[in-house]
Design an enzyme around this catalytic site. Structure first.
Site, short mmCIF file in Angstrom:
data_model
loop_
_atom_site.label_atom_id
_atom_site.label_comp_id
_atom_site.label_asym_id
_atom_site.label_seq_id
_atom_site.Cartn_x
_atom_site.Cartn_y
_atom_site.Cartn_z
N HIS A 1 -16.37 -3.55 4.62
CA HIS A 1 -15.87 -2.20 4.88
C HIS A 1 -16.81 -1.55 5.89
CE1 HIS A 1 -14.46 1.96 3.45
NE2 HIS A 1 -15.39 2.17 4.37
N LYS B 1 0.83 -1.21 0.00
CA LYS B 1 0.00 0.00 0.00
C LYS B 1 0.85 1.25 0.00
CE LYS B 1 -4.11 -1.75 2.35
NZ LYS B 1 -5.00 -1.58 3.51
N ARG C 1 -12.72 14.30 6.91
CA ARG C 1 -13.69 15.14 6.21
C ARG C 1 -15.10 14.67 6.55
NH1 ARG C 1 -11.98 11.19 2.50
NH2 ARG C 1 -13.72 9.86 1.85
N LYS D 1 -18.41 3.65 -3.60
CA LYS D 1 -19.51 3.11 -2.81
C LYS D 1 -20.82 3.34 -3.52
CE LYS D 1 -16.86 4.17 1.32
NZ LYS D 1 -16.58 5.23 2.32
#
Ligand code: MV4
Length: 449
Positions: free
Chosen positions: A208, A158, A292, A237
């Site tokens: 998730h 990652k 956020r 999503k």
């Protein structure tokens, strides 16, 4: 409370922020690009200022233009919405330097959360479960291979500056690890200007699950439960719900406590989301904190009764939370369906156009967060989401009944327009979805249907 704020975003989230400001008797000025001239949400603002051409780089991402608008409009604070400049630490820092409050966490916190390898190390030191793997950054492919040998394949490489699935490579053996390492490094360097990568165990078909957190001006943190965002395609999503059908009260409490522990350790302020992977055995692992307000925040608002955007403004204005964790009660079930101008039958290709005929559903248990109107031409320059349908019921079955009914009412018609509404109806007819039996591979596995 602020007297006047600037909304540095567009579409439904710009409208969402304008509405929250008005409920606080705060004026809202909105910036817009030439591509959004005459757009319906601009009417809701007290003032609107054109900042440049349609391409985002020359408008919604252009910091000098936005600060010039803030200066002209004489605002006290800027809400960045999501996307665009929402997690840009440099922007938050410049706002502070101009004596304008950035409605979000401090620049240093955005920065530290943006470095995923460092965030993971902090999570671990705060006692938050993380996926087994390297301690921070991995220098070269040889080191990556040693770590992979240790933790066992398959592994994930990652990008530390990544997130949302960018700069990731999975490897099942040393050959693919070595090629994936270089690929991830190059991709990260090109995309983020930072080629730092780390390695961890690959979690097969995780769910998730994310925990909404809210931190007040004194650093006090509460969590508002989870959202299950497993129904997605290529990290986009499509459906989000709260609570997750996969969580027991015990996992929920442990995950909530882990999210709060991380947020406190990070010195977090304002609204944020702590992302976790949940595996088959009910084990969960910290992934990252999104600094956020997120697209899917309404499902949390529906089950908690807490207005997240209103709290973003209140915390940014220096308020402490006026409630504690014990006051947060989850009630009922909420689901959000993203209505995108895309054609699922053509690989989700953008399908914008002029909306000739529009019927937005309503009635009991239905919330629509949308910026579109009949006669509106969906611009090609921006993302394709045109509405969020949020359905709320006493339980999951009731929320799904309301959703099927609302999706039947929905009409978005016009030349060239296709939407994801029909796909949502088909998802709501799938036994695995209805039974809450899904993970992040659900959509890919059922795409033929
Ligand atoms: C993973 C993973 C499996 N194992 N990490 C993708 C987005 C980023 N936030 C984390 N992601 C993943 N990290 C390990 N060690 C699988 C994913 C992943 C995923 C995560 C959340 C939602 C959808 C996903 C789809 C594919 C892969």
């Amino acid at each position: 409370m602020f007297g006047r704020i600037l909304v540095a975003n567009r579409g439904e989230i710009a409208l969402r922020v304008i509405r929250a400001a008005h409920e606080l008797d705060c004026e809202a000025v909105v910036v817009y690009s030439q591509g959004d001239a005459g757009a319906p949400w601009l009417d809701a603002a007290d003032e609107s200022i054109c900042i440049g051409p349609a391409p985002s780089a020359q408008s919604y991402l252009d910091i000098p233009r936005i600060l010039a608008a803030a200066e002209v409009a004489d605002v006290e604070a800027i809400h960045p919405g999501y996307g665009f400049l929402a997690e840009n630490a440099h922007f938050a820092e410049i706002c502070a330097g101009c004596n304008i409050v950035f409605i979000g966490p401090p620049a240093e916190v955005i920065n530290s959360c943006g470095d995923k390898a460092a965030a993971k190390a902090l999570a671990k030191s705060a006692g938050v479960p993380v996926v087994p793997g390297s301690e921070g950054a991995v220098a070269d492919a040889d080191e990556a291979a040693r770590i992979a040998e240790e933790i066992g394949y398959p592994v994930m490489i990652k990008a530390s500056a990544g997130g949302g699935g960018r700069g990731m490579r999975m490897a099942r053996n040393e050959i693919t690890l070595r090629s994936g390492f270089t690929a991830a490094q190059n991709e990260a360097g090109a995309a983020f200007g930072d080629d730092t990568v780390y390695v961890e165990k690959f979690v097969e078909n995780p769910r998730h699950i994310e925990i909404q957190v809210l931190a007040g001006a004194d650093g006090e943190v509460v969590h508002l439960g989870e959202r299950d965002c497993s129904v997605q395609r290529r990290h986009q999503k499509l459906v989000e719900e709260a609570p997750s059908p996969a969580l027991t009260p015990e996992i929920r409490e442990a995950m909530g406590a882990a999210a709060v522990a991380y947020a406190k350790a990070a010195g977090y302020r304002n609204a944020g989301t702590v992302e976790f992977l949940l595996d088959k055995d009910g084990e969960f692992y910290f992934i990252e904190l999104n600094a956020r307000i997120q697209v899917e925040h309404p499902v949390t608002e529906m089950v908690t009764g807490i207005d997240l955007v209103r709290w973003q403004l209140r915390v940014a204005a220096g308020e402490k939370l006026d409630f504690t964790q014990a006051d947060v009660q989850l009630r009922g079930h909420a689901m959000e369906f993203r209505i995108n101008a895309e054609n699922p039958e053509r690989g989700f290709a953008p399908a914008p156009g002029k909306i000739d005929h529009l019927v937005l559903p309503g009635g009991r248990g239905v919330r629509i967060d949308s910026h579109v109107a009949a006669g509106y031409e969906i611009p090609r320059h921006y993302d394709s989401m045109i509405a969020k349908l949020i359905c709320y019921g006493d339980d999951r079955d009731e929320a799904m009944r309301i959703a099927r009914r609302a999706l039947r009412e929905l009409r978005v018609e016009g030349r060239g327009i296709a939407t994801t509404a029909g796909l949502h109806q088909r998802i709501l007819a799938q036994a695995d979805f209805v039974n809450g039996n899904f993970d992040t591979s659900f959509l890919e596995r059922h795409l033929d249907v």
